[in-house]
Design an enzyme around this catalytic site. Structure first.
Site, PDB file in Angstrom:
ATOM      1  N   SER A 118       0.829  -1.201   0.000  1.00 24.26           N
ATOM      2  CA  SER A 118       0.000   0.000   0.000  1.00 24.26           C
ATOM      3  C   SER A 118       0.873   1.263   0.000  1.00 24.26           C
ATOM      4  O   SER A 118       1.677   1.462  -0.902  1.00 24.26           O
ATOM      5  CB  SER A 118      -0.962  -0.053   1.190  1.00 24.26           C
ATOM      6  OG  SER A 118      -2.011   0.871   1.040  1.00 24.26           O
ATOM      7  N   ASP A 247      -9.572  -5.210  -4.864  1.00 25.78           N
ATOM      8  CA  ASP A 247      -9.041  -4.256  -3.883  1.00 25.78           C
ATOM      9  C   ASP A 247      -9.980  -3.042  -3.829  1.00 25.78           C
ATOM     10  O   ASP A 247     -10.102  -2.300  -4.794  1.00 25.78           O
ATOM     11  CB  ASP A 247      -7.635  -3.829  -4.303  1.00 25.78           C
ATOM     12  CG  ASP A 247      -6.895  -3.050  -3.235  1.00 25.78           C
ATOM     13  OD1 ASP A 247      -7.548  -2.271  -2.512  1.00 25.78           O
ATOM     14  OD2 ASP A 247      -5.662  -3.203  -3.126  1.00 25.78           O
ATOM     15  N   HIS A 276      -7.544  -5.778  -0.473  1.00 23.62           N
ATOM     16  CA  HIS A 276      -6.355  -4.958  -0.223  1.00 23.62           C
ATOM     17  C   HIS A 276      -5.434  -5.617   0.808  1.00 23.62           C
ATOM     18  O   HIS A 276      -4.214  -5.609   0.653  1.00 23.62           O
ATOM     19  CB  HIS A 276      -6.798  -3.584   0.276  1.00 23.62           C
ATOM     20  CG  HIS A 276      -5.675  -2.601   0.386  1.00 23.62           C
ATOM     21  ND1 HIS A 276      -4.929  -2.185  -0.706  1.00 23.62           N
ATOM     22  CD2 HIS A 276      -5.163  -1.935   1.451  1.00 23.62           C
ATOM     23  CE1 HIS A 276      -4.017  -1.320  -0.323  1.00 23.62           C
ATOM     24  NE2 HIS A 276      -4.129  -1.145   0.977  1.00 23.62           N
TER      25      HIS A 276
END
Length: 296
Positions: A118, A247, A276
């Site tokens: 991320s 995601d 995610h």
């Protein structure tokens, strides 16, 4: 863990066990960056960069796996996050990158594979470009924010700015509830048939609440509105891009699918239905693909 002096470390080693170090590195503005350094000192090094607003603890499933495969695994808490100093300044990607470089130098790491999830994927791209020449052999971007998340005329299929403004508002003024609510789409727990883990949700919340609210607020701009396109183009090492096609936090079509096209030596693996937070929910799959890339 007992309190450590600036720059100090704590080492635990038992007969037949691994080296287990942790401590702090004090960077040039006085901020203390917490790190973990586990495994054989002569083993191949994998360095993990966590996402917002989490900590190095978010990599537990990967660090244990690679520790057991003979790797030296290192992870740090980004400034303002986790056990690192709750900073008012320096909550920007260039400073995050410099902090990593300072910890790398302090630990005398000469060669490593860097893996970022991320926001940590943006940090990896920026660090490798700015400081990693000759020090990084490979990189991995997992559910990562590059090239750029926010919608604009140049990025029409990006995420609308209002989404990030809402994240800012929730973080600044309703953080405990906002963070708990965010765990649901983060792990895909709102999908039909999803097996919800309250323990995973609470562990995410625990990590997020460890950090400073001002630093978390500042970091939202870094993952939402910073353009990493030039960082990706500059990378001349093998880079693996891993991204879940479901995601809901960092949409695949605007991130992983675009990032791989900007990389000189990029490889993409996408996962239908994965969320995610797939390094936690699907650790067995992600770890196997990481190991294959490391050994290739």
């Amino acid at each position: 863990m007992p309190a450590l002096a600036a720059g100090a470390s704590s080492t635990s080693q038992h007969q037949g066990a691994f080296n287990m170090d942790s401590g702090f590195v004090t960077v040039k503005d006085g901020t203390q960056i917490f790190y973990k350094d586990w495994g054989p000192k002569d083993g191949p090094v994998v360095w993990f960069h966590h996402g917002w607003p989490l900590t190095s603890d978010d990599w537990d499933a990967q660090m244990m796996f690679f520790l057991q495969h003979g790797y030296r695994v290192i992870a740090h808490d980004r400034r303002g996050h986790g056990r690192s100093t709750q900073t008012d300044t320096g909550n920007d990607m260039d400073t995050y990158s410099a902090d990593v470089a300072a910890v790398v130098a302090a630990l005398k790491i000469k060669k490593a594979i860097h893996v970022g999830h991320s926001t940590g994927g943006g940090e990896v791209a920026r660090y490798v470009r700015q400081h990693g020449k000759g020090l990084v052999t490979k990189a991995v971007l997992v559910s990562a924010v590059p090239p750029i998340m926010v919608q604009s005329a140049a990025n029409p299929d990006g995420v609308p700015l209002k989404v990030f403004d809402d994240i800012r508002q929730g973080t600044a003024f309703k953080r405990p509830q906002f963070y708990m609510d965010l765990t649901v789409p983060f792990y895909g727990f709102n999908r039909p048939g999803a097996k919800v883990s309250e323990a995973i949700r609470q562990n995410w919340w625990r990590q997020g609440m460890m950090g400073g609210v001002k630093a978390a607020y500042d970091c939202i701009f870094q993952f939402a509105q910073v353009d990493f396109s030039d960082d990706l183009r500059a990378l001349d090492i093998p880079v693996l891009v891993l991204h879940g096609e479901d995601d809901q936090i960092v949409p695949f079509g605007n991130s992983g699918a675009k990032s791989v096209k900007l990389l000189k030596h990029g490889k993409l693996i996408s996962y239908p239905g994965f969320p995610h937070g797939m390094p936690t929910t699907h650790a067995d799959v992600i770890n196997a693909d990481l190991l294959a890339f490391f050994k290739s």
